[in-house]
Design a protein around this motif. Structure first.
Motif, PDB file in Angstrom:
ATOM      1  N   ILE B  71       0.846  -1.205   0.000  1.00 24.82           N
ATOM      2  CA  ILE B  71       0.000   0.000   0.000  1.00 24.82           C
ATOM      3  C   ILE B  71       0.876   1.247   0.000  1.00 24.82           C
ATOM      4  CG2 ILE B  71      -1.641   1.361   1.376  1.00 24.82           C
ATOM      5  CD1 ILE B  71      -2.818  -1.302   2.377  1.00 24.82           C
ATOM      6  N   ILE B  72       1.873   1.250   0.872  1.00 27.45           N
ATOM      7  CA  ILE B  72       2.747   2.425   0.960  1.00 27.45           C
ATOM      8  C   ILE B  72       3.466   2.643  -0.369  1.00 27.45           C
ATOM      9  CG2 ILE B  72       4.672   3.476   2.214  1.00 27.45           C
ATOM     10  CD1 ILE B  72       2.104   3.019   3.898  1.00 27.45           C
ATOM     11  N   ILE B  92       9.024   2.609   7.571  1.00 27.01           N
ATOM     12  CA  ILE B  92       8.284   1.926   6.505  1.00 27.01           C
ATOM     13  C   ILE B  92       8.158   2.834   5.287  1.00 27.01           C
ATOM     14  CG2 ILE B  92       5.964   1.144   5.855  1.00 27.01           C
ATOM     15  CD1 ILE B  92       5.712  -0.027   8.690  1.00 27.01           C
ATOM     16  N   CYS B  93       7.788   4.070   5.501  1.00 31.65           N
ATOM     17  CA  CYS B  93       7.611   4.994   4.366  1.00 31.65           C
ATOM     18  C   CYS B  93       8.921   5.197   3.613  1.00 31.65           C
ATOM     19  CB  CYS B  93       7.072   6.334   4.854  1.00 31.65           C
ATOM     20  SG  CYS B  93       5.407   6.239   5.519  1.00 31.65           S
ATOM     21  N   LEU B  94       9.989   5.438   4.358  1.00 31.27           N
ATOM     22  CA  LEU B  94      11.287   5.652   3.698  1.00 31.27           C
ATOM     23  C   LEU B  94      11.707   4.408   2.928  1.00 31.27           C
ATOM     24  CD1 LEU B  94      13.178   7.546   6.570  1.00 31.27           C
ATOM     25  CD2 LEU B  94      12.227   8.545   4.470  1.00 31.27           C
ATOM     26  N   SER B  95      11.427   3.228   3.511  1.00 31.93           N
ATOM     27  CA  SER B  95      11.841   1.976   2.851  1.00 31.93           C
ATOM     28  C   SER B  95      11.139   1.788   1.511  1.00 31.93           C
ATOM     29  CB  SER B  95      11.552   0.779   3.765  1.00 31.93           C
ATOM     30  OG  SER B  95      10.172   0.425   3.714  1.00 31.93           O
ATOM     31  N   GLY B  97      10.457   4.304  -0.497  1.00 32.03           N
ATOM     32  CA  GLY B  97      10.842   5.366  -1.425  1.00 32.03           C
ATOM     33  C   GLY B  97      10.221   6.722  -1.161  1.00 32.03           C
ATOM     34  N   ALA B  98       9.481   6.860  -0.055  1.00 28.31           N
ATOM     35  CA  ALA B  98       8.918   8.181   0.241  1.00 28.31           C
ATOM     36  C   ALA B  98      10.055   9.145   0.587  1.00 28.31           C
ATOM     37  CB  ALA B  98       7.930   8.093   1.400  1.00 28.31           C
ATOM     38  N   PRO B 100      11.677  12.230   2.616  1.00 28.53           N
ATOM     39  CA  PRO B 100      11.415  12.715   3.984  1.00 28.53           C
ATOM     40  C   PRO B 100      10.553  13.970   4.022  1.00 28.53           C
ATOM     41  CG  PRO B 100      13.789  12.624   3.516  1.00 28.53           C
ATOM     42  CD  PRO B 100      13.103  12.024   2.356  1.00 28.53           C
ATOM     43  N   GLU B 101      10.672  14.826   3.028  1.00 30.61           N
ATOM     44  CA  GLU B 101       9.891  16.069   3.059  1.00 30.61           C
ATOM     45  C   GLU B 101       8.398  15.826   2.790  1.00 30.61           C
ATOM     46  OE1 GLU B 101      12.460  15.360   1.136  1.00 30.61           O
ATOM     47  OE2 GLU B 101      12.233  16.122  -0.918  1.00 30.61           O
ATOM     48  N   THR B 102       8.045  14.586   2.445  1.00 35.18           N
ATOM     49  CA  THR B 102       6.614  14.277   2.268  1.00 35.18           C
ATOM     50  C   THR B 102       6.031  13.598   3.510  1.00 35.18           C
ATOM     51  OG1 THR B 102       7.003  12.068   1.323  1.00 35.18           O
ATOM     52  CG2 THR B 102       6.973  13.936  -0.218  1.00 35.18           C
ATOM     53  N   ILE B 103       6.831  13.461   4.558  1.00 37.74           N
ATOM     54  CA  ILE B 103       6.384  12.734   5.753  1.00 37.74           C
ATOM     55  C   ILE B 103       6.250  13.703   6.928  1.00 37.74           C
ATOM     56  CG2 ILE B 103       6.941  10.895   7.401  1.00 37.74           C
ATOM     57  CD1 ILE B 103       8.720   9.647   5.174  1.00 37.74           C
ATOM     58  N   SER B 104       5.095  13.698   7.572  1.00 35.28           N
ATOM     59  CA  SER B 104       4.917  14.470   8.807  1.00 35.28           C
ATOM     60  C   SER B 104       4.892  13.502   9.981  1.00 35.28           C
ATOM     61  CB  SER B 104       3.613  15.277   8.760  1.00 35.28           C
ATOM     62  OG  SER B 104       2.529  14.454   8.378  1.00 35.28           O
TER      63      SER B 104
END
Lengths: 392, 392
Positions: B71-72, B92-95, B97-98, B100-104
């Motif tokens: 899903i992520i 999980i998000c970084l793993s 490919g997200a 960092p500036e898209t993560i709060s």
């Protein structure tokens, strides 16, 4: 003579001499995440204390209370028997050397494939409270011993909590016949007096009701040889409880008087075996007020309802908290867990007194948390790892 | 124009055309334990539908609703941003490919070490609702953007559920000053309208209250550039909900009217993004009556409150069940999970209609269970494995 644990204040639990090993371990270690530490020697002391009172009754430890391998292994070495709720719990017991004839499959809700697996593993004692369950057992564990779980409604317990398991008297006696007609061996009854029954005298009305059904079953021609009195053995959560040997002896005295000569008696302590052997170390993440006018502070811990403290649901169990600042002045706090879930609140209706100086980073010990904590923990709710467990 | 999903009977959810892939997969597979199947294409459709209505607002998917890697990963590829509750969720998000500036880091209760870790990983946007939290952020993520979470009490929601997070207006505006004095960049406010807000019009009183605080903050001299409207986007659980694009567009229309020119708007759908993309396959373990006089049957499933269905607590969410016998006559059932825990009851106050012919071994599908199921699942309560998850 009845001995009760005295309760004088927030720190009384830590004065219990048997927790000295836990105290020393906690004082000498850092924990990077919420951790349950279990003193397995303390479990052994409790087993021996209960056994001294229960006498000829077999102790079937309720594995669901805490299935840590070190606990199971120690109890195997002490001669304990086991009450298992699932194939998974049976596998744990067998892996630690328990003999299959010492394991009962006590869940009244079993998957057919798990019954077959257990039968092949040598399990021969199963619980049931319904026709369909007996049919599954007869098909997948032919000829096995079964006991029928009863609803004994004499306490003031909430209706839903007492009715999930068991059946009424007429159904139970009919099910003995059904079991026999299916080729099973109906050996007796089980019941549950209610979780955390703090004094032996509280068993009496339930045992009276149970005895009436027991004698009716015998009068109906059934050769009943097994009485499973279930759990209910208490742990200390702040309200006085009777000491384990006295408690167990008093229960057995009532049973002997009311039931006479029963070949096999089973008792299934879980909480009463392991709760007091465990302490959780966690930390304060945040102390805040929602408004300048708020009377209560909010205290957020690194552990919550979804990472080990599930039994705070409805504020049912009121744990004992210790902090390094307990000599400072106290004030009422609403306590909550670390997740982004508004239901993850521990105590709000009855706020908890905590030091006014408490702040983020302070270590918090939660006493007598050896039972029903680690296994309730979620796999990764909100990305938090499950409660860690260390056995010493 | 507002479109609502019609509800005609127990099977209406299965008629939803977008679940055809799930239906085919479930029909063609066996599951040895309770399993959540998630259609990731359905998540993509929902993202696109919400995005079409939200327009220029950034979608920060609430990872806690379902952190499955598939899903992520899909949401990263669609340009979604992410709302993370913990270090674990950020990882999980970084793993996947997200950036960092898209993560709060949206949890208002953060461990100092996790703030420092997140800052080192490049995260620069944090939530807070208290002085102590701002102090931790200032120390471990110096100069970062922060938004203050508000309590907006205009709905009829229960007090405890709305007060765990956020602070009142006066505290919030004071915290903007505190943040600035600590060297942080206070960019705006967040709030939560309440879980499962079924129609856009239900947002209006909350948005009015929020706008009052927003304009007070600006009047106090703060350059507010970020409005985080949180979650609340609904899923279909049997009661009509507004379709996602219309819903989101109507919310944005209100925001534009009430707030004027806001540089950045964030929305955090979780349940509204993934719930309808999932179905749980489980089985009936037992159907019984406690007494010959009982009106209700008890139906025990292979899944319960401690293995995925935590949101049935208080019977809050009323899931849609499907069985192979739904064309047979129906009767009221109390539903419960498989564990030996008396609290593991799903529906009792409002019994659920289920086929009179239902029996052990029947497969049961539970619709729209893609959110807040797998992660609530306990590690091994009663020896049962956690809910399995399959993404297709």
């Amino acid at each position: 003579m009845t001995m009760t644990y005295a309760v004088a204040g927030a720190q009384s639990a830590s004065q219990h001499p048997m927790s000295a090993r836990l105290d020393a371990y906690v004082a000498n270690n850092e924990f990077d995440r919420p951790t349950l530490i279990v003193d397995v020697d303390r479990v052994e002391e409790q087993f021996n204390a209960l056994k001294a009172g229960l006498g000829r009754a077999d102790i079937h430890y309720a594995v669901k209370a805490n299935p840590a391998l070190e606990i199971i292994s120690r109890l195997v070495s002490l001669g304990s028997h086991f009450d298992a709720a699932s194939r998974g719990e049976i596998e744990i017991c067998l892996s630690q050397g328990a003999r299959p004839e010492t394991i009962s499959f006590g869940n009244t809700i079993k998957r057919p494939a798990d019954i077959a697996w257990a039968y092949n593993a040598g399990i021969r004692l199963f619980a049931a409270d319904a026709d369909e369950e007996l049919e599954k057992i007869a098909e997948h564990a032919p000829g096995s011993d079964v006991y029928i779980r009863l609803i004994v409604e004499v306490s003031q317990a909430d209706w839903p909590l007492t009715r999930k398991f068991g059946c009424d008297k007429d159904t139970a006696i009919r099910l003995l016949d059904v079991a026999k007609s299916l080729g099973l061996n109906p050996v007796g009854f089980s019941f549950h007096v209610g979780s955390q029954t703090r004094k032996a005298e509280m068993w009496e009305p339930s045992l009276d009701a149970l005895a009436e059904i027991w004698h009716a079953g015998k009068a109906a021609g059934h050769d009943l040889t097994l009485l499973n009195i279930g759990g209910g053995f208490p742990a200390f959560y702040g309200e006085a409880i009777q000491a384990p040997t006295d408690y167990a002896a008093a229960v057995m005295e009532m049973i002997n008087a009311k039931f006479g000569d029963v070949a096999t008696i089973m008792a299934e302590p879980g909480r009463g075996m392991v709760a007091e052997a465990g302490v959780i170390a966690c930390e304060v993440l945040l102390v805040s007020r929602k408004s300048d006018r708020d009377v209560h502070r909010w205290v957020y811990l690194s552990i919550g309802r979804f990472s080990g403290l599930a039994e705070t649901e409805g504020e049912a169990i009121r744990y004992q908290f210790e902090t390094p600042r307990d000599n400072d002045a106290m004030g009422p706090c609403i306590m909550a867990g670390p997740s982004c879930d508004s239901a993850d609140v521990l105590y709000e209706k009855r706020p908890m007194p905590l030091p006014l100086t408490l702040k983020a980073g302070d270590r918090v010990l939660i006493r007598n948390t050896g039972a029903y904590t680690s296994t309730y923990s979620s796999v990764c709710f909100n990305g938090f790892p499950p409660l860690d467990v260390v056995c010493i």
